[in-house]
Write a protein that holds these residues in place. Sequence first.
Motif, short mmCIF file in Angstrom:
data_model
loop_
_atom_site.label_atom_id
_atom_site.label_comp_id
_atom_site.label_asym_id
_atom_site.label_seq_id
_atom_site.Cartn_x
_atom_site.Cartn_y
_atom_site.Cartn_z
N LEU A 456 14.17 3.95 -10.84
CA LEU A 456 13.22 2.97 -10.31
C LEU A 456 12.49 2.25 -11.43
O LEU A 456 12.13 1.07 -11.32
CB LEU A 456 12.22 3.65 -9.38
N VAL A 457 12.24 2.95 -12.54
CA VAL A 457 11.60 2.34 -13.70
C VAL A 457 12.59 1.47 -14.46
O VAL A 457 12.23 0.45 -15.04
CB VAL A 457 11.01 3.42 -14.63
N GLY A 458 13.87 1.89 -14.44
CA GLY A 458 14.89 1.14 -15.15
C GLY A 458 15.76 1.97 -16.07
O GLY A 458 16.65 1.44 -16.74
N PHE A 459 15.56 3.30 -16.11
CA PHE A 459 16.36 4.17 -16.96
C PHE A 459 17.68 4.55 -16.27
O PHE A 459 17.72 4.68 -15.04
CB PHE A 459 15.60 5.46 -17.28
N PRO A 460 18.75 4.74 -17.04
CA PRO A 460 20.00 5.22 -16.45
C PRO A 460 19.80 6.57 -15.77
O PRO A 460 18.96 7.37 -16.19
CB PRO A 460 20.93 5.36 -17.67
N ARG A 461 20.56 6.81 -14.72
CA ARG A 461 20.40 8.08 -13.99
C ARG A 461 20.82 9.28 -14.82
O ARG A 461 20.40 10.40 -14.53
CB ARG A 461 21.19 8.02 -12.68
N ASP A 462 21.64 9.08 -15.82
CA ASP A 462 22.05 10.20 -16.67
C ASP A 462 21.23 10.29 -17.95
O ASP A 462 21.63 10.94 -18.91
CB ASP A 462 23.54 10.08 -17.01
#
Length: 559
Positions: A456-462
């Motif tokens: 949601l912030v913009g970081f990759p899920r991994d």
Amino acid sequence: MVNTLVPITAADIATDEDGRPYAGTFRPVVHEWDGWTCADCIVCGADARCADCPECTAFAFPYPPHWARDRQPGEPERGIEAFGGPGGMSAGRQLVDDGGDWVLIEHNRDAAATARAAGHWVVEADIRTLDPRHPALRGTCRFHGSPPCQTLSDAGKRSGWSSAEVIQLQRVMWTASEVLGCLVVEDLCSLYGGPHHYHGDVIDGMEDHPDADGWGELCGGGTLPPCMTPDAFRAWAASVVTDDRTALMAEMLLWPMCLIQIGAPLVSITMEQSANLLRQTPALAEAIQSEITSADGIGWAWCSWQVADAAHFGAATHRERAWMVATRYEQPRYADHVDEEEAAREMWAHVLRRTGRLPDWTPELARRIEPYQGRPALPVVTVADALNLPATWWADTRGKRRVNPLTGQALGGGSFPLDRVGPCVTAPWYGIKFRPAHVPQGEGTVKIELPDLGALVGFPRDYPWTYIPTRAGARGIRNLAQMMADGVSVFIAAAISAAVQGTDWYEPVTGYQVMLYRLDTKPAVAVPVMFPEPVSRNLLCLLFAPRTPIPASTRSPAV
């Protein structure tokens, strides 16, 4: 190699680089260095790598061993990122420039471990313990900083809003170029006992000096030598505020000016901070801007300030931040010009309503960065889109709340529908629960996963979020959520980074948004949920029916 400060109380007479003695007791505060670099290294002369060389490693510590050698043309640009956090700015930077050579400085051990796990070189230290005049930093081309915002943000105690403290800190920062050795003046002869002030006029009482009306061998223009150590400058800034975190704003001038003073080819400075830096304490932004662009500062070509929202650049949640972009020789990519008076009245409308006039000290707002340059805005991504949840559902961030009988809404907020861009993520969101609209507030059963919170912030899920347990069995869920809430959004980090380096941001960020939020394909929503009341089969079919993704070309532009 000597790597210590020259004592100010040394008995020997201080001279400049040309051997001219300074007048009286003046002695410039410099970082003594014997000139040794990797070029003098016997081990590296035998074709060893700096990383395998103990001497280069010791010289460059705590920075990468290869920084012991001079940067060569064509090599990746070296950069320092102060207050690097878990690496959000770096992740955005890598979308547009994967060839940079950056070092992150971060004090929080979990954030430092996270950024290190993401592949970044991290100096885990309180930045106030580091000397920006380290000889290994002479090749630094870029500088970015994201100083702590707790004393400025709405969520904190707002001690940084104190007008008395702001004025005092502003005065400290106004002197940075002079005391740190970056002020260019017309006449240096007063440093050698001559008759002229810095700007060429005659000193009172020295009108009879033989060079008063002429030009002597000790007269000449140049850069004032530094007269204050970084530690002294930091102590001075800290002495005028009640919270040391506010004083950390001074690092945004201290580091660039010290780098310039030791000869680093610095060409850009960027900064991210709470939007309240501009809205509530514009005098601090003015002090930084004036020291960067004015003739009495370092005289750079460009320094712009603006408030920008990550949602406008593709994120699924809002994140308004103040951004500064400064470049040394020319205007940055995406440079734009706007009506300054209109921008000022919009920025400080709350001050106009209260006082009838604008604040006394404000930065110039006529210049800004506009990365779109007339191109279509990236698609709006709702929280439902980002998490593949039904658009009719709601989120509760603060548990069950009492309901206002007049409005039917929960008292104290903490709930929002998923069919829109979400509010700014905060640490308590680790306990967020989702529910259908008909389910009472606070009674949802679907919880958020931490990878989704980061997305949601913009970081990759991994992204390798890392927590170092302080006790056996501790999971650090809130600590991890706090890192996500504090991190720079990858989306806007890419746009700002592209303004000063790397490739254009638009295409790589468009692709990243599609990948992160899976906009190219939306599978059937299948969320296991226990409803607190019976639900008809028809309603269940409606909730879990496949949703057809909205083509990017028909999505509404970001706000």
